[in-house]
Design an enzyme around this catalytic site. Structure first.
Site, mmCIF file in Angstrom:
data_model
loop_
_atom_site.group_PDB
_atom_site.id
_atom_site.type_symbol
_atom_site.label_atom_id
_atom_site.label_comp_id
_atom_site.label_asym_id
_atom_site.label_seq_id
_atom_site.Cartn_x
_atom_site.Cartn_y
_atom_site.Cartn_z
ATOM 1 N N MET A 203 0.815 -1.210 0.000
ATOM 2 C CA MET A 203 0.000 0.000 0.000
ATOM 3 C C MET A 203 0.852 1.265 0.000
ATOM 4 O O MET A 203 0.469 2.285 -0.574
ATOM 5 C CB MET A 203 -0.933 -0.003 1.203
ATOM 6 C CG MET A 203 -1.989 -1.096 1.167
ATOM 7 S SD MET A 203 -2.862 -1.299 2.734
ATOM 8 C CE MET A 203 -3.816 0.230 2.789
ATOM 9 N N LYS A 282 -10.362 -5.072 -3.982
ATOM 10 C CA LYS A 282 -10.262 -3.950 -4.924
ATOM 11 C C LYS A 282 -8.793 -3.615 -5.158
ATOM 12 O O LYS A 282 -8.041 -3.401 -4.212
ATOM 13 C CB LYS A 282 -10.991 -2.738 -4.361
ATOM 14 C CG LYS A 282 -10.809 -1.450 -5.163
ATOM 15 C CD LYS A 282 -11.450 -0.257 -4.447
ATOM 16 C CE LYS A 282 -11.075 1.063 -5.106
ATOM 17 N NZ LYS A 282 -11.630 2.226 -4.369
ATOM 18 N N ASP A 287 -5.680 5.945 -8.000
ATOM 19 C CA ASP A 287 -7.018 6.467 -8.288
ATOM 20 C C ASP A 287 -6.985 7.983 -8.362
ATOM 21 O O ASP A 287 -6.992 8.677 -7.349
ATOM 22 C CB ASP A 287 -8.007 6.019 -7.208
ATOM 23 C CG ASP A 287 -9.428 6.486 -7.505
ATOM 24 O OD1 ASP A 287 -9.687 6.877 -8.674
ATOM 25 O OD2 ASP A 287 -10.262 6.457 -6.589
ATOM 26 N N SER A 292 -13.988 12.441 -13.469
ATOM 27 C CA SER A 292 -14.486 13.099 -12.243
ATOM 28 C C SER A 292 -13.310 13.218 -11.279
ATOM 29 O O SER A 292 -13.279 12.607 -10.214
ATOM 30 C CB SER A 292 -15.613 12.273 -11.618
ATOM 31 O OG SER A 292 -16.623 11.968 -12.557
ATOM 32 N N LYS A 294 -10.240 13.918 -8.763
ATOM 33 C CA LYS A 294 -10.170 14.299 -7.356
ATOM 34 C C LYS A 294 -9.443 15.633 -7.195
ATOM 35 O O LYS A 294 -8.697 16.072 -8.076
ATOM 36 C CB LYS A 294 -9.405 13.230 -6.561
ATOM 37 C CG LYS A 294 -10.065 11.870 -6.498
ATOM 38 C CD LYS A 294 -9.176 10.889 -5.739
ATOM 39 C CE LYS A 294 -9.798 9.505 -5.678
ATOM 40 N NZ LYS A 294 -10.958 9.463 -4.771
ATOM 41 N N ASP A 364 -15.324 8.546 -10.342
ATOM 42 C CA ASP A 364 -14.547 8.333 -9.116
ATOM 43 C C ASP A 364 -15.189 7.279 -8.218
ATOM 44 O O ASP A 364 -14.630 6.937 -7.176
ATOM 45 C CB ASP A 364 -14.379 9.655 -8.359
ATOM 46 C CG ASP A 364 -13.315 9.581 -7.288
ATOM 47 O OD1 ASP A 364 -12.433 8.711 -7.397
ATOM 48 O OD2 ASP A 364 -13.358 10.383 -6.334
ATOM 49 N N GLU A 366 -15.284 4.164 -8.922
ATOM 50 C CA GLU A 366 -14.798 3.111 -9.828
ATOM 51 C C GLU A 366 -14.554 1.779 -9.141
ATOM 52 O O GLU A 366 -14.584 0.733 -9.784
ATOM 53 C CB GLU A 366 -13.508 3.579 -10.524
ATOM 54 C CG GLU A 366 -12.209 3.354 -9.757
ATOM 55 C CD GLU A 366 -12.148 4.074 -8.415
ATOM 56 O OE1 GLU A 366 -11.503 3.544 -7.498
ATOM 57 O OE2 GLU A 366 -12.743 5.159 -8.282
ATOM 58 N N ARG A 368 -16.342 0.054 -7.140
ATOM 59 C CA ARG A 368 -17.499 -0.841 -7.225
ATOM 60 C C ARG A 368 -17.660 -1.409 -8.635
ATOM 61 O O ARG A 368 -18.216 -2.498 -8.805
ATOM 62 C CB ARG A 368 -18.751 -0.098 -6.769
ATOM 63 C CG ARG A 368 -19.185 1.064 -7.612
ATOM 64 C CD ARG A 368 -20.077 2.043 -6.876
ATOM 65 N NE ARG A 368 -19.334 2.827 -5.895
ATOM 66 C CZ ARG A 368 -19.873 3.739 -5.087
ATOM 67 N NH1 ARG A 368 -21.174 3.976 -5.147
ATOM 68 N NH2 ARG A 368 -19.136 4.410 -4.231
#
Length: 519
Positions: A203, A282, A287, A292, A294, A364, A366, A368
């Site tokens: 991460m 996920k 991201d 859209s 951030k 954003d 995404e 899901r």
């Protein structure tokens, strides 16, 4: 020779010069390599003085009571999680760190939903080991403190810091159990903590390093070294297209990095055909929000938007090391979410693997979209259980913060198993609602079967879970929204600031308990 705890200025000088400089008159260089962490409890009403642990009491006797003497004159009794360091008490241990463990009687706290005693041990041992690391000693022996697994977790988690890309690194400290305590429990704690540290490493890694392809390669290496009972399939874009995972592909197409669908198998059961547990994570390795997009502030944290994949894969690696007698499959759709001329646009409609169409009102949302196809695919294995983990919604962070992982599940049995595991690990979970109230908000859609946003702004974590439920027919499914626990600032004392790797240990504990129940 023995010395009092040093004042602040002296501690700074000590760290600059190295602890070895204090010992020119006494101990050899060979003696300068080891620290010792010992525990002491808070005073109970029946105690005249705070009581050492068994290991602490034995060491105090070894040095003719001098450890107790120094504690008595060096300040007030140690509170839980606090430390005090002494120098020169014994030639084998130039530095001895005494750590406060809180009350000896601390157990499961029904209000806090964790075992307070275990949490106290983790925090105290982590603090003690960091003191040894600050003194640049390469090894430390750790008092089991009445729970060798918790002590090992505190040591290994507390010492970890991501510095892979730095030229100047902290001293690597090797922690081992002090005395002849429960070595099996200690090794189990090391394994649990190492699993979480693997997730932390994944991460924390920058997105230009930890691409979808690189992520899959790291997991493949770790899994194959963990057990011979494993298989790894790194599926490419052509396979994803063959599986008609249009929802996943719609997110991936905005990036130059090729998508990967990682499929890992651990076959631990004597019956290779026994139904597996399936974990889904996920895997958005960066991201940006896509079209859209951030806000730029803190966008760098989105390198960890693959935290779901990191935690479920790390848990399976750990299960393989434990040689659990169950079958487990891990699925991780991996890609970036980037803006480009090929990217999803608000208002686009895409088709998932099960044929349902999805109106993409916000690119954003995404996570899901990629999970929808992975969850559909999970059903093909006829699993006993499906659990997915995802840094899915900012709304979950707003709701629970870093206090607990939000769990949405259609099975009270599964909830209870996850909850019991979390009490043991201290990495807590909290049940959230899966009401039809939220389902109605995502199926009220103008252009398609389902919308990737809820009808209203409220309850974003709940509507995201309701969206995922549209792609689940299994009766034992749980969705873990880990957005709130993705990072650690200062909330968890045995984790440094940065990516947390939570709730890896809870997932490992769940698998361990499931395997025992199955056998």
């Amino acid at each position: 020779m023995y010395l009092l705890p040093l004042p602040a200025a002296a501690r700074v000088a000590l760290r600059r010069l190295g602890v070895r400089g204090l010992w020119d008159r006494g101990l050899s260089t060979a003696d300068m390599t080891k620290g010792l962490v010992l525990g002491i409890y808070s005073k109970d009403k029946d105690d005249d003085v705070p009581q050492f642990t068994s290991a602490g009491e034995n060491f105090n006797k070894l040095v003719s009571g001098r450890l107790r003497e120094m504690l008595n004159i060096s300040g007030p009794p140690l509170k839980a999680g606090k430390t005090r360091t002494f120098y020169g008490l014994h030639q084998d241990f130039p530095s001895v760190v005494v750590v406060g463990l809180g009350k000896r009687s601390a157990g499961v706290d029904d209000q806090e939903n964790w075992h307070e005693g275990k949490e106290n041990i983790r925090a105290a041992v982590a603090a003690g080991c960091r003191q040894v690391q600050d003194l640049e000693l390469p090894s430390v022996e750790v008092d089991p403190c009445g729970d060798a697994q918790a002590a090992a977790e505190g040591a290994v988690l507390g010492l970890y810091e991501y510095d892979d890309l730095k030229q100047k690194k902290k001293v690597a400290v090797s922690a081992k159990l002090h005395g002849s305590g429960d070595l099996e429990a200690w090794e189990k704690g090391v394994l649990f903590a190492s699993g979480q540290n693997l997730a932390r490493q994944l991460m924390e890694s920058p997105a230009n390093e930890m691409t979808p392809t690189r992520f899959a390669e790291v997991i493949e290496k770790n899994l194959k070294s963990a057990s011979s009972k494993t298989e790894v399939h790194i599926r490419t874009k052509s396979w994803i297209e063959e599986q008609e995972m249009g929802s996943f592909l719609s997110v991936a197409k905005g990036s130059e990095e090729p998508p990967v669908f990682l499929e890992i198998h651990y076959t631990g059961s004597p019956n290779a055909t026994e139904a597996p547990l399936v974990f889904v994570g996920k895997g958005i390795t960066f991201d940006s929000g896509g079209i859209s997009i951030k806000a730029s502030a803190n966008m760098d944290l989105m390198r960890a938007d693959m935290g779901g994949a990191a935690t479920i894969c790390s848990a399976i690696v750990s299960a393989a090391k434990l040689n659990l007698p169950i079958n487990i499959i891990g699925l991780a759709p991996l890609c970036e979410n980037m803006p480009s001329g090929k990217a999803n646009k608000p208002g686009d409609v895409v088709r998932a693997r099960n044929g349902k169409t999805i109106q993409v009102d916000n690119t954003d949302a995404e996570g899901r979209l990629i999970l929808a196809d992975a969850l559909c695919y999970a059903h093909t294995f006829n699993p006993k259980v499906i659990i997915n983990a995802a840094t899915l919604t900012g709304a979950m962070d707003v709701a629970l913060g870093s206090g607990a992982t939000g769990v949405f599940t259609n099975s009270s049995w599964l909830w209870n198993k996850l909850f019991e595991a979390s009490v043991e690990t201290g990495d807590r979970v909290w049940r959230m609602p899966l009401f039809e109230h939220y389902t109605r908000q995502v199926i009220d859609c103008q252009l398609a079967d389902v919308n990737n946003l809820g009808k209203y702004r409220s309850a974003g974590a709940c509507t995201a879970a309701a969206f995922l439920r549209e792609f689940v027919t299994h009766t034992k499914w749980a969705h873990l929204d880990i957005a709130g626990v993705m990072t650690n600032k200062d909330e968890i004392p045995y984790l440094r600031k940065g990516m947390s790797g939570r709730p890896t240990r809870t997932l490992i504990e769940f698998l361990l308990r499931f395997s025992k129940d199955s056998s």
